[in-house]
Scaffold this motif. Structure first.
Motif, PDB file in Angstrom:
ATOM      1  N   MET A   1       0.855  -1.114  -0.030  1.00  0.00           N
ATOM      2  CA  MET A   1      -0.120   0.195  -0.044  1.00  0.00           C
ATOM      3  C   MET A   1       0.903   1.355   0.154  1.00  0.00           C
ATOM      4  O   MET A   1       1.776   1.214   0.807  1.00  0.00           O
ATOM      5  N   ALA A   2       0.519   2.112  -0.868  1.00  0.00           N
ATOM      6  CA  ALA A   2       1.383   3.386  -0.807  1.00  0.00           C
ATOM      7  C   ALA A   2       1.180   4.415   0.162  1.00  0.00           C
ATOM      8  O   ALA A   2       0.136   4.352   0.895  1.00  0.00           O
ATOM      9  N   ALA A   3       1.970   4.941   0.551  1.00  0.00           N
ATOM     10  CA  ALA A   3       1.978   5.881   1.545  1.00  0.00           C
ATOM     11  C   ALA A   3       1.109   6.984   1.429  1.00  0.00           C
ATOM     12  O   ALA A   3       0.936   7.530   0.482  1.00  0.00           O
ATOM     13  N   PRO A   4       0.425   7.353   2.466  1.00  0.00           N
ATOM     14  CA  PRO A   4      -0.667   8.555   2.200  1.00  0.00           C
ATOM     15  C   PRO A   4      -0.053   9.878   1.943  1.00  0.00           C
ATOM     16  O   PRO A   4       1.297  10.209   2.284  1.00  0.00           O
ATOM     17  N   ARG A   5      -0.582  10.561   0.921  1.00  0.00           N
ATOM     18  CA  ARG A   5       0.113  11.880   0.493  1.00  0.00           C
ATOM     19  C   ARG A   5      -1.006  13.004   1.293  1.00  0.00           C
ATOM     20  O   ARG A   5      -2.023  13.028   0.607  1.00  0.00           O
ATOM     21  N   TYR A   6      -0.534  13.545   2.364  1.00  0.00           N
ATOM     22  CA  TYR A   6      -1.330  14.414   3.040  1.00  0.00           C
ATOM     23  C   TYR A   6      -1.143  15.604   2.083  1.00  0.00           C
ATOM     24  O   TYR A   6      -0.186  15.930   1.477  1.00  0.00           O
ATOM     25  N   PRO A   7      -2.417  16.441   2.116  1.00  0.00           N
ATOM     26  CA  PRO A   7      -2.492  17.539   1.269  1.00  0.00           C
ATOM     27  C   PRO A   7      -1.753  18.686   1.713  1.00  0.00           C
ATOM     28  O   PRO A   7      -1.820  19.111   2.845  1.00  0.00           O
ATOM     29  N   ILE A   8      -0.860  19.120   0.509  1.00  0.00           N
ATOM     30  CA  ILE A   8      -0.045  20.303   0.875  1.00  0.00           C
ATOM     31  C   ILE A   8      -0.344  21.567  -0.355  1.00  0.00           C
ATOM     32  O   ILE A   8      -0.118  20.803  -1.505  1.00  0.00           O
ATOM     33  N   ALA A   9      -0.849  22.629  -0.155  1.00  0.00           N
ATOM     34  CA  ALA A   9      -1.073  23.281  -1.350  1.00  0.00           C
ATOM     35  C   ALA A   9       0.019  23.687  -2.069  1.00  0.00           C
ATOM     36  O   ALA A   9       1.166  23.642  -1.710  1.00  0.00           O
ATOM     37  N   PRO A  10      -0.071  23.597  -3.530  1.00  0.00           N
ATOM     38  CA  PRO A  10       0.948  23.784  -4.529  1.00  0.00           C
ATOM     39  C   PRO A  10       1.845  24.983  -3.968  1.00  0.00           C
ATOM     40  O   PRO A  10       3.096  25.206  -4.370  1.00  0.00           O
ATOM     41  N   HIS A  11       1.123  26.087  -3.755  1.00  0.00           N
ATOM     42  CA  HIS A  11       1.744  27.271  -3.391  1.00  0.00           C
ATOM     43  C   HIS A  11       2.840  27.283  -2.182  1.00  0.00           C
ATOM     44  O   HIS A  11       3.803  27.991  -2.302  1.00  0.00           O
ATOM     45  N   VAL A  12       2.665  26.217  -1.324  1.00  0.00           N
ATOM     46  CA  VAL A  12       3.507  26.264  -0.157  1.00  0.00           C
ATOM     47  C   VAL A  12       4.666  25.490  -0.868  1.00  0.00           C
ATOM     48  O   VAL A  12       5.965  25.905  -0.493  1.00  0.00           O
ATOM     49  N   LEU A  13       4.459  24.308  -1.577  1.00  0.00           N
ATOM     50  CA  LEU A  13       5.755  23.610  -2.185  1.00  0.00           C
ATOM     51  C   LEU A  13       6.370  24.599  -2.970  1.00  0.00           C
ATOM     52  O   LEU A  13       7.862  24.763  -2.799  1.00  0.00           O
ATOM     53  N   ASP A  14       5.932  25.608  -3.828  1.00  0.00           N
ATOM     54  CA  ASP A  14       6.432  26.337  -4.673  1.00  0.00           C
ATOM     55  C   ASP A  14       7.350  27.492  -3.890  1.00  0.00           C
ATOM     56  O   ASP A  14       8.226  28.047  -4.538  1.00  0.00           O
ATOM     57  N   MET A  15       7.119  27.609  -2.629  1.00  0.00           N
ATOM     58  CA  MET A  15       7.960  28.577  -1.798  1.00  0.00           C
ATOM     59  C   MET A  15       9.314  27.911  -1.491  1.00  0.00           C
ATOM     60  O   MET A  15      10.318  28.714  -1.139  1.00  0.00           O
ATOM     61  N   LEU A  16       9.460  26.727  -1.649  1.00  0.00           N
ATOM     62  CA  LEU A  16      10.596  25.978  -1.226  1.00  0.00           C
ATOM     63  C   LEU A  16      11.558  26.187  -2.483  1.00  0.00           C
ATOM     64  O   LEU A  16      11.282  26.222  -3.688  1.00  0.00           O
ATOM     65  N   SER A  17      12.913  25.840  -2.299  1.00  0.00           N
ATOM     66  CA  SER A  17      13.959  25.569  -3.155  1.00  0.00           C
ATOM     67  C   SER A  17      13.791  24.401  -3.939  1.00  0.00           C
ATOM     68  O   SER A  17      12.877  23.396  -3.352  1.00  0.00           O
ATOM     69  N   GLU A  18      14.216  24.206  -5.179  1.00  0.00           N
ATOM     70  CA  GLU A  18      13.836  22.891  -6.038  1.00  0.00           C
ATOM     71  C   GLU A  18      14.570  21.574  -5.162  1.00  0.00           C
ATOM     72  O   GLU A  18      13.935  20.796  -5.036  1.00  0.00           O
ATOM     73  N   ARG A  19      15.592  21.843  -4.402  1.00  0.00           N
ATOM     74  CA  ARG A  19      16.032  20.621  -3.606  1.00  0.00           C
ATOM     75  C   ARG A  19      15.233  20.456  -2.362  1.00  0.00           C
ATOM     76  O   ARG A  19      15.079  19.403  -2.135  1.00  0.00           O
ATOM     77  N   SER A  20      14.896  21.400  -1.719  1.00  0.00           N
ATOM     78  CA  SER A  20      13.936  21.094  -0.753  1.00  0.00           C
ATOM     79  C   SER A  20      12.808  20.466  -1.009  1.00  0.00           C
ATOM     80  O   SER A  20      11.985  19.681  -0.159  1.00  0.00           O
ATOM     81  N   ARG A  21      12.046  21.015  -2.153  1.00  0.00           N
ATOM     82  CA  ARG A  21      10.825  20.350  -2.444  1.00  0.00           C
ATOM     83  C   ARG A  21      11.086  18.917  -2.670  1.00  0.00           C
ATOM     84  O   ARG A  21      10.210  18.316  -2.500  1.00  0.00           O
ATOM     85  N   ALA A  22      12.306  18.706  -3.278  1.00  0.00           N
ATOM     86  CA  ALA A  22      12.481  17.217  -3.496  1.00  0.00           C
ATOM     87  C   ALA A  22      12.548  16.322  -2.258  1.00  0.00           C
ATOM     88  O   ALA A  22      11.969  15.228  -2.264  1.00  0.00           O
TER      89      ALA A  22
END
Length: 283
Positions: A1-22
């Protein structure tokens, strides 16, 4: 079973650097080893909060130094957290409640986003500790944190990746070598192999990392090493485990000693060389 993906708004993830988002994406997709927590009494369950946030393009983690007046692990570094209450719905609620009590992290803050969980760890007190990982999108929230008198002496932070590459902490204003909080000659990191009688005399490697405050060691170090390995998809630049620790002991199983009323924990044989031990000792 795949791990649950908790919802995080795209704009929150877009605030991170590419490396931190990965890194956050890897933690969100991580599928931890599980234990049936319902087999364990609530008094033996605990949770801690691994609160991550970004500064200068790198992820950092919130830590505390426990009060020197506490009976349990006084003056040691800890992640916010504690024992499960009967009223807690899950590990997330436990970790957030404890973080609110210990450092004043607002409950239900819109700036704190659930990322995922790590496998349970066994503490020296034989508690089954579940780490909950969260992302803070606004570091100004940290300015309002206040250490709880009698519980926390100090609130500080540490670069997450330094838990697999200790040299990265050289950019920090570290405690002086040979000082009260780093009474060792080695510059950044050391370890001691300890034999644990209540775990079939297995060896356990207890890591210590120099920081800007109290050393990051024991249970806290083990949790953060695991989190950093997952986030950065890299192995530590040091020998993680003691001889036999990796190959002989891995998954958590409950075990009731015939001569004791208290529930004990032992580790079963590893199912693969990729499995990691779940025991951690504070010392």
């Amino acid at each position: 079973m795949a791990a649950p993906r908790y919802p995080i708004a795209p704009h929150v993830l877009d605030m991170l650097s590419e490396r931190s988002r990965a890194c956050i994406d890897r933690l969100r997709g991580h599928e931890p080893e599980t234990a049936d927590l319902e087999l364990h009494p609530v008094s033996k369950l605990a949770a801690v909060l691994v609160l991550l946030y970004e500064r200068a393009g790198a992820l950092r983690v919130l830590l505390t130094t426990r009060s020197k007046t506490l009976r349990s692990h006084p003056g040691q570094t800890a992640l916010p957290g504690g024992k499960v209450d009967d009223t807690d719905a899950d590990a997330w609620e436990t970790a957030m409640r404890e973080a609110n009590e210990e450092v004043g992290l607002p409950l239900d803050s819109p700036h704190v986003h659930r990322v995922g969980m790590l496998r349970p760890f066994v503490s020296a007190a034989k508690l089954l500790v579940t780490p909950v990982v969260a992302l803070l999108d606004d570091v100004s929230v940290l300015d309002g944190l206040v250490a709880s008198p009698g519980e926390v002496d100090h609130i500080f932070e540490h670069p997450l990746e330094a838990m697999v590459d200790p040299a990265l902490s050289l950019a920090e204003p570290l405690e002086p070598v040979g000082s009260e909080h780093w009474p060792y000659e080695v510059e950044l990191h050391n370890w001691t192999d300890i034999r644990i009688s209540w775990l079939n005399d297995t060896l356990y490697r207890m890591h210590r990392f120099r920081s800007t405050a109290s050393p990051v060691k024991g249970l806290t170090a083990d949790i953060l090493i695991s989190a950093a390995q997952i986030a950065y998809a890299r192995e530590p630049l040091f020998e993680r485990y003691a001889p036999e620790q990796l190959t002989r002991y891995s998954l958590i199983q409950p075990w009731l000693e015939t001569k004791a009323e208290d529930l004990q924990y032992v580790l079963s044989s590893a199912t693969s060389s990729a499995s990691s031990p779940a025991v951690s000792i504070e010392a």
